[in-house]
Motif scaffolding. Sequence first.
Motif, mmCIF file in Angstrom:
data_model
loop_
_atom_site.group_PDB
_atom_site.id
_atom_site.type_symbol
_atom_site.label_atom_id
_atom_site.label_comp_id
_atom_site.label_asym_id
_atom_site.label_seq_id
_atom_site.Cartn_x
_atom_site.Cartn_y
_atom_site.Cartn_z
ATOM 1 N N GLN A 33 7.995 -1.612 6.405
ATOM 2 C CA GLN A 33 6.986 -1.611 5.346
ATOM 3 C C GLN A 33 6.115 -2.856 5.490
ATOM 4 O OE1 GLN A 33 8.763 -0.730 1.470
ATOM 5 N NE2 GLN A 33 10.559 0.139 2.467
ATOM 6 N N TYR A 35 3.485 -5.420 3.412
ATOM 7 C CA TYR A 35 3.118 -5.887 2.079
ATOM 8 C C TYR A 35 2.018 -6.931 2.198
ATOM 9 C CZ TYR A 35 7.340 -3.759 0.140
ATOM 10 O OH TYR A 35 8.295 -2.861 -0.258
ATOM 11 N N GLN A 37 0.304 -10.240 0.003
ATOM 12 C CA GLN A 37 0.507 -11.160 -1.104
ATOM 13 C C GLN A 37 -0.699 -12.086 -1.185
ATOM 14 O OE1 GLN A 37 3.723 -14.041 -0.903
ATOM 15 N NE2 GLN A 37 4.128 -13.778 -3.085
ATOM 16 N N GLY A 40 -0.573 -16.963 -4.833
ATOM 17 C CA GLY A 40 -0.081 -17.115 -6.198
ATOM 18 C C GLY A 40 0.184 -15.818 -6.934
ATOM 19 N N ARG A 41 0.126 -14.703 -6.229
ATOM 20 C CA ARG A 41 0.324 -13.404 -6.894
ATOM 21 C C ARG A 41 1.579 -12.714 -6.361
ATOM 22 N NH1 ARG A 41 -4.773 -11.697 -8.669
ATOM 23 N NH2 ARG A 41 -3.662 -10.011 -9.749
ATOM 24 N N GLY A 42 1.908 -11.585 -6.960
ATOM 25 C CA GLY A 42 3.058 -10.815 -6.508
ATOM 26 C C GLY A 42 2.745 -10.003 -5.269
ATOM 27 N N LEU A 43 3.747 -9.308 -4.812
ATOM 28 C CA LEU A 43 3.618 -8.499 -3.600
ATOM 29 C C LEU A 43 3.030 -7.134 -3.908
ATOM 30 C CD1 LEU A 43 7.029 -9.290 -2.019
ATOM 31 C CD2 LEU A 43 4.854 -9.719 -0.931
ATOM 32 N N HIS A 45 2.630 -3.379 -2.175
ATOM 33 C CA HIS A 45 3.076 -2.506 -1.091
ATOM 34 C C HIS A 45 1.866 -1.835 -0.449
ATOM 35 C CE1 HIS A 45 4.748 1.203 0.687
ATOM 36 N NE2 HIS A 45 5.798 0.458 0.920
ATOM 37 N N LEU A 48 4.370 2.329 4.225
ATOM 38 C CA LEU A 48 5.712 2.518 4.774
ATOM 39 C C LEU A 48 5.602 3.432 5.967
ATOM 40 C CD1 LEU A 48 8.992 3.385 2.902
ATOM 41 C CD2 LEU A 48 8.218 4.827 4.771
ATOM 42 N N PHE A 88 3.109 -9.402 5.088
ATOM 43 C CA PHE A 88 4.513 -9.434 5.494
ATOM 44 C C PHE A 88 4.954 -8.067 5.980
ATOM 45 C CE2 PHE A 88 5.684 -13.544 3.772
ATOM 46 C CZ PHE A 88 4.771 -13.745 2.758
ATOM 47 N N ASN A 99 18.290 -3.057 0.581
ATOM 48 C CA ASN A 99 17.386 -4.189 0.505
ATOM 49 C C ASN A 99 16.554 -4.303 1.771
ATOM 50 O OD1 ASN A 99 20.190 -5.142 1.508
ATOM 51 N ND2 ASN A 99 18.775 -6.663 2.307
ATOM 52 N N LEU A 100 15.442 -5.029 1.650
ATOM 53 C CA LEU A 100 14.541 -5.248 2.752
ATOM 54 C C LEU A 100 14.715 -6.656 3.302
ATOM 55 C CD1 LEU A 100 11.254 -3.727 1.291
ATOM 56 C CD2 LEU A 100 12.841 -2.666 2.903
ATOM 57 N N PHE A 102 12.543 -9.514 5.034
ATOM 58 C CA PHE A 102 11.141 -9.871 5.200
ATOM 59 C C PHE A 102 10.938 -10.858 6.339
ATOM 60 C CE2 PHE A 102 8.678 -8.169 1.652
ATOM 61 C CZ PHE A 102 9.681 -7.632 0.891
ATOM 62 N N GLY A 103 9.825 -10.693 7.040
ATOM 63 C CA GLY A 103 9.409 -11.694 7.998
ATOM 64 C C GLY A 103 8.724 -12.839 7.289
ATOM 65 N N LYS A 104 8.255 -13.795 8.077
ATOM 66 C CA LYS A 104 7.644 -14.997 7.489
ATOM 67 C C LYS A 104 6.174 -14.805 7.171
ATOM 68 C CE LYS A 104 10.987 -18.183 9.402
ATOM 69 N NZ LYS A 104 11.258 -19.352 10.245
ATOM 70 N N TYR B 35 14.706 -11.370 -5.631
ATOM 71 C CA TYR B 35 14.320 -12.137 -4.450
ATOM 72 C C TYR B 35 13.848 -13.523 -4.875
ATOM 73 C CZ TYR B 35 14.140 -7.862 -1.554
ATOM 74 O OH TYR B 35 14.454 -6.728 -0.862
ATOM 75 N N SER B 42 8.957 -16.985 3.265
ATOM 76 C CA SER B 42 9.002 -15.555 2.982
ATOM 77 C C SER B 42 10.036 -15.284 1.891
ATOM 78 C CB SER B 42 9.364 -14.808 4.259
ATOM 79 O OG SER B 42 9.260 -13.429 4.041
ATOM 80 N N GLN B 101 9.953 0.023 -1.752
ATOM 81 C CA GLN B 101 10.300 -0.985 -2.758
ATOM 82 C C GLN B 101 9.033 -1.469 -3.444
ATOM 83 O OE1 GLN B 101 12.863 -4.204 -1.882
ATOM 84 N NE2 GLN B 101 14.649 -2.906 -1.615
ATOM 85 N N PRO B 105 5.545 -8.892 -10.694
ATOM 86 C CA PRO B 105 4.512 -9.910 -10.420
ATOM 87 C C PRO B 105 5.085 -11.279 -10.101
ATOM 88 C CG PRO B 105 4.663 -9.472 -12.756
ATOM 89 C CD PRO B 105 5.550 -8.469 -12.096
ATOM 90 N N ARG B 108 6.975 -17.804 -11.533
ATOM 91 C CA ARG B 108 6.804 -19.071 -10.801
ATOM 92 C C ARG B 108 7.524 -20.166 -11.560
ATOM 93 N NH1 ARG B 108 3.246 -21.084 -6.918
ATOM 94 N NH2 ARG B 108 2.117 -19.094 -6.886
#
Lengths: 112, 112
Positions: A33, A35, A37, A40-43, A45, A48, A88, A99-100, A102-104, B35, B42, B101, B105, B108
Motif C-alpha cells: 500500500q 500512503y 503524509q 504535520g497531518r495524518g496519513l 491511503h 493498494l 510511504f 498490521n502493516l 512501513f518504510g521510511k 502506531y 516512519s 488500513q 488524524p 501530536r
Amino acid sequence: SQQGEEDPQALSIQEGENATMNCSYKTSINNLQWYRQNSGRGLVHLILIRSNEREKHSGRLRVTLDTSKKSSSLLITASRAADTASYFCALDYGGSQGNLIFGKGTKLSVKP
Amino acid sequence: SAVISQKPSRDICQRGTSLTIQCQVDSQVTMMFWYRQQPGQSLTLIATANQGSEATYESGFVIDKFPISRPNLTFSTLTVSNMSPEDSSIYLCSVERLDEQFFGPGTRLTVL
C-alpha cells in the motif's frame, strides 16, 4: 528486516514534471500500500496493490508491482505543488495480525 | 473507507505525567492498531487491540508503558504513561477494512 526501503529518500521537482518513487522489499507480501503524509497531518491511503496485480491507476497516480524483483513504484504524473508530501510504502505480509510494516518514506517537494 | 477521529489532536505534557488518547471509528471493526511516528521517522506499530482480549504488543513496547483499552468495537484508548521527552511523537490509530488500513488524524504529543 521486513521493512520496505524507499528510494529516493528525497525528491525535488518542478510543477508539471512526473515524480517516481520506488519501494523494495525482501520477502513475499500479501499486498503493498502507498500512503501520503502532508507535513504535520495524518496519513492518507492512496492505492493498494495485491501480490497478483501488476499495475493500478488512480487519477494521476500509477502504481506498479514486480514480485519477481520484489519492488514497487509510485508514479505521480503532472505533479502539482499540492503533491508536496512524504510518501510511504507499507507492506502487508498477511497472517492474523493484519498490521502493516512501513518504510521510511520519500520526501517529495514540488516547486511551483 | 473508514472515518476515524482522535482526541486530543495535540498536547504538551510534563515529564512524569500520563496522557490518554482516544480513537473513535464510525463503524464496528475487529482490529484496531496503534502506531507511533517519532520526529522525522516512519511509523512503528505499538500494539494491536482486539475487542474482548488483551492487546498484543510489538517488541520494544510494554503494557505498563502503553496500556490500551478496547471496550467495544468502535472505540479504543492508548495511554502513554510516565512520559519522558523521548515519548514526543505523533500517535495514530488505524483500522483495517477489506485489506486496507485507514488512519486517524494523529495525536501530536510533546513532552517537556
